[in-house]
Scaffold this motif. Structure first.
Motif, PDB file in Angstrom:
ATOM      1  N   UNK A   1       7.643 -18.811 -28.730  1.00  0.00           N
ATOM      2  CA  UNK A   1       8.480 -18.441 -27.573  1.00  0.00           C
ATOM      3  C   UNK A   1       8.865 -16.962 -27.547  1.00  0.00           C
ATOM      4  N   UNK A   2       8.118 -16.137 -28.264  1.00  0.00           N
ATOM      5  CA  UNK A   2       8.241 -14.675 -28.170  1.00  0.00           C
ATOM      6  C   UNK A   2       9.590 -14.147 -28.647  1.00  0.00           C
ATOM      7  N   UNK A   3      10.191 -14.800 -29.616  1.00  0.00           N
ATOM      8  CA  UNK A   3      11.475 -14.320 -30.145  1.00  0.00           C
ATOM      9  C   UNK A   3      11.362 -13.914 -31.606  1.00  0.00           C
TER      10      UNK A   3
ATOM     11  N   UNK B   1      15.047 -12.073 -35.742  1.00  0.00           N
ATOM     12  CA  UNK B   1      14.339 -13.188 -35.116  1.00  0.00           C
ATOM     13  C   UNK B   1      15.290 -14.171 -34.441  1.00  0.00           C
ATOM     14  N   UNK B   2      14.872 -14.636 -33.251  1.00  0.00           N
ATOM     15  CA  UNK B   2      15.639 -15.643 -32.539  1.00  0.00           C
ATOM     16  C   UNK B   2      16.773 -15.117 -31.700  1.00  0.00           C
ATOM     17  N   UNK B   3      16.941 -13.804 -31.604  1.00  0.00           N
ATOM     18  CA  UNK B   3      18.068 -13.242 -30.856  1.00  0.00           C
ATOM     19  C   UNK B   3      17.667 -12.620 -29.524  1.00  0.00           C
ATOM     20  N   UNK B   4      16.376 -12.454 -29.294  1.00  0.00           N
ATOM     21  CA  UNK B   4      15.904 -11.792 -28.085  1.00  0.00           C
ATOM     22  C   UNK B   4      14.497 -12.287 -27.771  1.00  0.00           C
ATOM     23  N   UNK B   5      14.148 -12.281 -26.486  1.00  0.00           N
ATOM     24  CA  UNK B   5      12.786 -12.657 -26.105  1.00  0.00           C
ATOM     25  C   UNK B   5      12.058 -11.444 -25.557  1.00  0.00           C
ATOM     26  N   UNK B   6      10.982 -11.062 -26.239  1.00  0.00           N
ATOM     27  CA  UNK B   6      10.136  -9.963 -25.789  1.00  0.00           C
ATOM     28  C   UNK B   6       8.703 -10.465 -25.724  1.00  0.00           C
ATOM     29  N   UNK B   7       8.216 -10.625 -24.495  1.00  0.00           N
ATOM     30  CA  UNK B   7       6.842 -11.085 -24.309  1.00  0.00           C
ATOM     31  C   UNK B   7       5.864 -10.067 -24.878  1.00  0.00           C
TER      32      UNK B   7
ATOM     33  N   UNK C   1      10.500 -25.630 -22.632  1.00  0.00           N
ATOM     34  CA  UNK C   1      11.858 -25.399 -23.127  1.00  0.00           C
ATOM     35  C   UNK C   1      12.065 -23.910 -23.379  1.00  0.00           C
ATOM     36  N   UNK C   2      13.072 -23.338 -22.731  1.00  0.00           N
ATOM     37  CA  UNK C   2      13.374 -21.928 -22.926  1.00  0.00           C
ATOM     38  C   UNK C   2      14.289 -21.762 -24.132  1.00  0.00           C
ATOM     39  N   UNK C   3      14.070 -20.734 -24.943  1.00  0.00           N
ATOM     40  CA  UNK C   3      14.969 -20.488 -26.071  1.00  0.00           C
ATOM     41  C   UNK C   3      16.351 -20.058 -25.587  1.00  0.00           C
ATOM     42  N   UNK C   4      17.346 -20.294 -26.408  1.00  0.00           N
ATOM     43  CA  UNK C   4      18.720 -19.972 -26.042  1.00  0.00           C
ATOM     44  C   UNK C   4      19.015 -18.508 -26.353  1.00  0.00           C
ATOM     45  N   UNK C   5      18.408 -17.634 -25.562  1.00  0.00           N
ATOM     46  CA  UNK C   5      18.645 -16.189 -25.674  1.00  0.00           C
ATOM     47  C   UNK C   5      18.799 -15.645 -24.262  1.00  0.00           C
ATOM     48  N   UNK C   6      19.479 -14.531 -24.096  1.00  0.00           N
ATOM     49  CA  UNK C   6      19.707 -13.986 -22.749  1.00  0.00           C
ATOM     50  C   UNK C   6      18.409 -13.696 -22.001  1.00  0.00           C
ATOM     51  N   UNK C   7      18.356 -14.159 -20.759  1.00  0.00           N
ATOM     52  CA  UNK C   7      17.237 -13.828 -19.885  1.00  0.00           C
ATOM     53  C   UNK C   7      15.915 -14.480 -20.221  1.00  0.00           C
ATOM     54  N   UNK C   8      15.909 -15.514 -21.029  1.00  0.00           N
ATOM     55  CA  UNK C   8      14.649 -16.143 -21.444  1.00  0.00           C
ATOM     56  C   UNK C   8      13.912 -16.728 -20.244  1.00  0.00           C
TER      57      UNK C   8
END
Length: 386
Positions: free
Chosen positions: A153-155, A197-203, A312-319
């Motif tokens: 999920x790119x986190x 890891x797990x705090x932000x989503x960067x594609x 399922x989107x990860x629980x990070x801002x703007x996912x």
């Protein structure tokens, strides 16, 4: 400057070079339709609740033009629509092939996610297991544990790896050079982590490059062969494959891809894609990708509960991304899909969760590595406008 990172589907915008060098700008150097454009081939079956045939026909009218040389569209669900327009080769003006193979770019990530989730269902991969556990020595001690799920999920916090050019213009002189997945990952690791890891989503491609290496380590097999036996053959995707090593060609029937470079329309079909690997190296057809899309959404590829990871989107801002798929909303519809782009080719697969509307297209875009807005508005939006 056009960046190589694709923007999101619908949200931001759903190899031997020619011996003679760059082509002179052709008659369709402006957006006006070319008089020599090949006639469109269109089939439609449905009701008034089905796809908007008029809007879809208008989308492919007039090809080739300044923005695209060919387009292959398949819309399904409640009613179907198929359209092919443009030319196979601008030198000859021959009509575009409906069954053409093309580079599907980051749609590859859907295949990779499906393989990893299959292995998870078999108990061979734990989604909460770490890169450090499965690929010891790949990361340095600077990195906190990165889980398989965080790669999906790119986190993960990994930085982008090396490339042979940040734009088509930069990469074109290096299109026959090889940059291996291990070199790409090593360059990323050398830069250290970007965030916890797990705090932000960067594609980005780097997450799926590591996942491809993970598949090979766990199975003791090549990624390409695992894709063939786990995805392509069971779904009848007979025209889908990965290049053999550094082979820059698209084998089998295909339409040529072009890009504007220095004011000239350049043939960019042949290109060594080794650096894309499990993140973007797939060659396929619209019919095959429709099989993948429908099979996936119907649970024929990944079993429950692993399939839920893709939605399922990860629980990070703007996912916006699950495992391989991205979520969008358009005209009140929730849509899940994936974009892909390589020089000369822009691809989309997308569907509503109940498969009441599906879309697969390949557009021979002359700015495939741009932001994608014009291509999406023209070819993707009409598929979901009612």
């Amino acid at each position: 400057m056009r960046r190589t990172r694709r923007s999101a589907l619908l949200a931001a915008g759903l190899v031997t070079a020619l011996a003679a060098g760059p082509l002179a700008a052709p008659a369709f150097a402006t957006p006006a339709p070319a008089p020599s454009a090949a006639p469109s081939s269109v089939t439609f079956a449905g009701t008034t609740a089905g796809p908007d045939a008029e809007a879809l026909s208008a989308a492919i009218a007039g090809l080739p033009d300044h923005d695209a040389t060919a387009a292959l569209l398949r819309v399904g669900g409640d009613g179907t629509w198929r359209g092919t327009a443009g030319v196979r080769d601008i030198r000859t003006g021959t009509r575009a092939l409906e069954n053409a193979r093309f580079r599907a770019g980051s749609v590859t990530k859907v295949v990779t996610a499906a393989i990893v989730l299959q292995l998870a269902a078999e108990g061979r991969i734990d989604l909460d297991g770490t890169v450090q556990q499965y690929l010891p020595g790949l990361l340095t001690e600077d990195f906190e544990p990165i889980t398989v799920r965080q790669l999906l999920n790119y986190t993960s916090g990994l930085r982008p790896g090396a490339s042979l050019g940040d734009t088509v213009e930069d990469g074109y002189p290096h299109r026959f050079e090889t940059l291996t997945p291990r070199q790409v990952v090593a360059s990323s690791v050398a830069e250290g982590p970007a965030y916890e890891p797990g705090t932000r989503q960067d594609y980005g491609n780097i997450h799926y490059t590591v996942l491809g290496m993970l598949v090979e380590k766990v199975t003791g097999d090549s990624y390409a062969h695992q894709a063939a036996v786990r995805i392509f053959r069971p779904l009848g995707m007979r025209d889908s494959s990965f290049p053999a090593g550094a082979d820059p060609r698209i084998h089998g029937p295909h339409n040529r891809g072009y890009d504007w470079i220095g004011g000239k329309l350049v043939d960019v079909t042949d290109w060594n894609m080794t650096d894309r690997f499990a993140a973007g190296d797939l060659i396929s057809t619209t019919a095959d990708l429709e099989r993948l899309l429908v099979g996936l959404f119907r649970g024929r590829v990944v079993p429950e509960p692993q399939l839920r990871e893709m939605f399922t989107l990860p629980d990070v801002p703007g996912a916006r991304y699950g495992a391989g798929l991205e979520r969008f909303e358009l005209n009140g519809k929730v849509i899940w899909g994936k974009t892909g782009s390589r020089p000369g080719y822009a691809t989309v697969i997308a569907a509503t969760p109940d498969l009441s509307r599906t879309l697969v297209y390949s557009v021979d875009s002359t700015d495939a590595k741009g932001d994608g807005q014009a291509v999406a508005e023209r070819f993707a939006y009409p598929a979901f406008n009612r």
